[in-house]
Design a protein around this motif. Sequence first.
Motif: not given
Length: 254
Positions: A92-103
Motif C-alpha cells: 500500500t502507499l501507506e506502507n511505502l510512506i511509513n517505510r521511507r520515513k519521508r525520504r
Amino acid sequence: YKVFRALSQRGKGGVFQALDLTDETPRMCLIKEGRKNGETSWNGCDGFKKIQREAHILTALGKKAVAVPAVYDTFRLKENFYLVCEWLEGETLENLINRRKRRLSFKEILNFAVRLADILARIHAAGWVWRDCKPSNVIVTTDKKLRPIDFEGACRTGSFEPSFWMTPPFAPPEIFAGSADYKSQPSEDLYALGITLYLLANGKPPPVNSKSKTIKFHEKNLPDKFKLIVGELLSVEPSKRPSARTIVEYLKTI
C-alpha cells in the motif's frame, strides 16, 4: 478456488488470498466475503449487500478505464456473497510512506501526485465518488503502477448516502456538518487527495489551525506551486477545490 490465507476477518465478512483454479492456468486472486446480516447498518445494508455493491461498482469503473482490480467472478454460498477479483502484488502507499520515513524526493512525490489525481479524474468522469481515497487504499504494484482498491462505500455523484464512510482525517469538514440533504460530490475525494499529497511530502497529516484553517508544511524544500495546490484542495469550501483533471494538468507544470 483454493483459499490458503485469511487477510482479515470482521463481522461483515472476511478477505482471503486464494488460488483460482477455474481456468487452464491457475492464478492468484482475492476473495471478499459479504456475510448476510453482518454489521447491518440502520438502513438494512449488511455485509452481503456491501460486497455485492462493490462488485457492481468495480465492474462499472473497469469499463471506464479506471485501474480498479478486475472482477473475475461472484457467487453465493450459505447465504453469503463472494467477490473474486484480481490479486495485486505490491504494497500500500501507506506502507511505502511509513517505510521511507519521508525520504521521498520531490520528483517521486510529484509522480505519485499526478497519478493519484488522474485516478480520481477517471473515477469522477465515470460519475462516481470514491469516498475512501487514502494511502491504505492505493496499491503500489511491483511494476510501480498505482491501483485503487476498496469501493464498498463508493456512490454515484449527487446521490444521498446516509452512512458515514470516509476515514478521518481524510473526511472533509462538510461531512461532519450533519446536513439531512447532503449529497456526495467529487469535492470529498479532492479533500482526501489534498491530505494524501500532504502526507507524501511530510509523512503525517497536516496540523490545521481551527481558527485560520491554514496549512503549515514541515518540509521546507517544496515548490510554492505545490503548496498552493495542496492548500486549495484542503479548502473548507468545497467549491474552491480544483477538479482532479485540473490538478493533473497543474501538477505537470511544476
